[in-house]
Design a protein around this motif. Structure first.
Motif, PDB file in Angstrom:
ATOM      1  N   LEU A 108      17.568 -45.783 -27.419  1.00  0.00           N
ATOM      2  CA  LEU A 108      16.362 -46.120 -26.531  1.00  0.00           C
ATOM      3  C   LEU A 108      16.136 -44.961 -25.438  1.00  0.00           C
ATOM      4  O   LEU A 108      17.157 -44.237 -25.032  1.00  0.00           O
ATOM      5  N   GLY A 109      15.000 -44.803 -25.332  1.00  0.00           N
ATOM      6  CA  GLY A 109      14.704 -43.709 -23.872  1.00  0.00           C
ATOM      7  C   GLY A 109      13.312 -43.836 -23.584  1.00  0.00           C
ATOM      8  O   GLY A 109      12.407 -44.906 -23.833  1.00  0.00           O
ATOM      9  N   TYR A 110      12.852 -42.905 -22.403  1.00  0.00           N
ATOM     10  CA  TYR A 110      11.662 -43.078 -21.853  1.00  0.00           C
ATOM     11  C   TYR A 110      11.410 -41.700 -21.941  1.00  0.00           C
ATOM     12  O   TYR A 110      12.390 -40.588 -21.425  1.00  0.00           O
ATOM     13  N   GLY A 111       9.970 -41.271 -22.082  1.00  0.00           N
ATOM     14  CA  GLY A 111       9.670 -39.738 -22.192  1.00  0.00           C
ATOM     15  C   GLY A 111       8.194 -39.692 -21.599  1.00  0.00           C
ATOM     16  O   GLY A 111       7.502 -40.669 -21.425  1.00  0.00           O
ATOM     17  N   GLN A 112       7.981 -38.259 -21.410  1.00  0.00           N
ATOM     18  CA  GLN A 112       6.396 -38.009 -20.863  1.00  0.00           C
ATOM     19  C   GLN A 112       6.042 -36.797 -21.897  1.00  0.00           C
ATOM     20  O   GLN A 112       6.691 -35.812 -21.998  1.00  0.00           O
ATOM     21  N   ALA A 113       4.880 -37.169 -22.379  1.00  0.00           N
ATOM     22  CA  ALA A 113       4.362 -36.108 -23.329  1.00  0.00           C
ATOM     23  C   ALA A 113       3.377 -35.273 -22.560  1.00  0.00           C
ATOM     24  O   ALA A 113       2.458 -36.100 -22.019  1.00  0.00           O
ATOM     25  N   ARG A 114       3.280 -33.981 -22.571  1.00  0.00           N
ATOM     26  CA  ARG A 114       2.340 -33.260 -21.942  1.00  0.00           C
ATOM     27  C   ARG A 114       1.430 -32.292 -22.517  1.00  0.00           C
ATOM     28  O   ARG A 114       1.893 -31.546 -23.209  1.00  0.00           O
ATOM     29  N   LEU A 115      -0.044 -32.831 -22.528  1.00  0.00           N
ATOM     30  CA  LEU A 115      -0.870 -32.156 -23.505  1.00  0.00           C
ATOM     31  C   LEU A 115      -1.903 -31.339 -22.672  1.00  0.00           C
ATOM     32  O   LEU A 115      -2.609 -32.030 -21.732  1.00  0.00           O
ATOM     33  N   GLY A 116      -1.718 -30.173 -22.562  1.00  0.00           N
ATOM     34  CA  GLY A 116      -2.794 -29.045 -22.046  1.00  0.00           C
ATOM     35  C   GLY A 116      -3.850 -29.008 -23.090  1.00  0.00           C
ATOM     36  O   GLY A 116      -3.520 -28.493 -24.139  1.00  0.00           O
ATOM     37  N   VAL A 117      -5.356 -29.038 -22.740  1.00  0.00           N
ATOM     38  CA  VAL A 117      -6.173 -28.631 -23.498  1.00  0.00           C
ATOM     39  C   VAL A 117      -7.326 -27.722 -22.741  1.00  0.00           C
ATOM     40  O   VAL A 117      -7.553 -27.762 -21.751  1.00  0.00           O
ATOM     41  N   THR A 118      -7.914 -26.799 -23.735  1.00  0.00           N
ATOM     42  CA  THR A 118      -8.683 -26.019 -23.197  1.00  0.00           C
ATOM     43  C   THR A 118      -9.872 -25.751 -24.119  1.00  0.00           C
ATOM     44  O   THR A 118      -9.839 -25.773 -25.541  1.00  0.00           O
ATOM     45  N   ASP A 119     -11.175 -25.982 -23.787  1.00  0.00           N
ATOM     46  CA  ASP A 119     -12.320 -25.736 -24.572  1.00  0.00           C
ATOM     47  C   ASP A 119     -12.368 -24.312 -25.250  1.00  0.00           C
ATOM     48  O   ASP A 119     -12.305 -23.339 -24.412  1.00  0.00           O
ATOM     49  N   SER A 120     -12.368 -24.279 -26.540  1.00  0.00           N
ATOM     50  CA  SER A 120     -12.265 -22.920 -27.488  1.00  0.00           C
ATOM     51  C   SER A 120     -13.589 -22.199 -27.209  1.00  0.00           C
ATOM     52  O   SER A 120     -13.313 -20.908 -26.967  1.00  0.00           O
ATOM     53  N   GLY A 121     -14.585 -22.558 -26.589  1.00  0.00           N
ATOM     54  CA  GLY A 121     -15.892 -21.983 -26.472  1.00  0.00           C
ATOM     55  C   GLY A 121     -15.984 -21.733 -24.805  1.00  0.00           C
ATOM     56  O   GLY A 121     -16.865 -21.037 -24.266  1.00  0.00           O
TER      57      GLY A 121
END
Length: 223
Positions: free
Chosen positions: A56-69
């Motif tokens: 069992l565990g706990y986590g943080q997913a980090r997603l960085g996004v940038t508009d392609s245009g």
């Protein structure tokens, strides 16, 4: 006369014997020495062998996004949540208490979140499941093993942009450190930190990169 002399000699002899008898000390008694039982022989644990368990565990997913245009249209998502799954592997213990092994795991994840980018786009993400195959190396100190691990990881997650969602699978690398403790019988428990980078992708007109940080605890049966 002879009778008187014989009587005197007998009396003198008895008197001398009595005197010696009165002065002789009793024979000394040897002390009884109790030998303690031998100490039990403690056999150092050998970590060689296979294992399988649950985690069992706990986590943080980090997603960085940038508009392609439009690189000014960006966003950073932080998805926190629980995870749980199974793991297993095999260890080999060599000289100098060094332990080497291979470890594999599968986990279901509950990390999800959504944001609005600087350009006004709605972006969401959900980490669904992940797995890894890692090499382990560590040093054993009796019933305790300190180790590091690194390998290949794969994750499947969803990314939504303005109401349209896409399921994405990405393979990247993972590395971490941990401590494992042996208990009575064939049971062990472990606690570890892991960082994973799943690399970059493009979806819905956005370029993204997914990474995660997790703390996991597990209990395994060794065989």
């Amino acid at each position: 006369m002879k009778k008187i002399i014989a009587t005197s000699v007998l009396a003198l002899t008895m008197g001398t014997t009595g005197a010696f008898a009165g002065t002789l000390a009793p024979a000394p008694t040897e002390p009884v020495i109790h030998t303690p039982p031998p100490a039990p022989v403690v056999t150092a644990r050998n970590w060689t062998g296979g294992y399988g368990g649950v985690q069992l565990g706990y986590g943080q997913a980090r997603l960085g996004v940038t508009d392609s245009g439009d690189d000014t249209n960006t966003g950073a998502l932080r998805a926190n949540g629980l995870l749980g799954g199974v793991y297993g592997g095999f260890n080999w213990q060599g000289g100098n208490d060094m332990v080497f092994g291979i470890d594999a795991d599968l986990a279901a994840n509950r990390a999800r979140t959504d944001i609005t980018t600087t350009g006004g786009d709605d972006v969401s993400t959900r980490l669904r499941n992940s797995g890894a195959i890692r090499a382990r190396a560590g040093v054993a100190m009796g019933d305790t093993l300190f180790y590091g691990a690194a390998g290949v990881a794969h994750a499947r997650f969803n990314v939504g942009v303005n109401g349209t969602s896409e399921s994405i699978g990405r393979t990247g690398w993972t590395a971490g450190i941990g401590i494992e403790q042996a208990f009575a019988g064939n049971m062990t428990g472990r606690l570890e930190y892991r960082h994973t980078d799943y690399g970059s992708f493009t979806t819905g007109g956005f370029d993204g990169r997914l990474r995660s940080n997790e703390v996991r605890a597990g209990v395994a049966f060794n065989f």
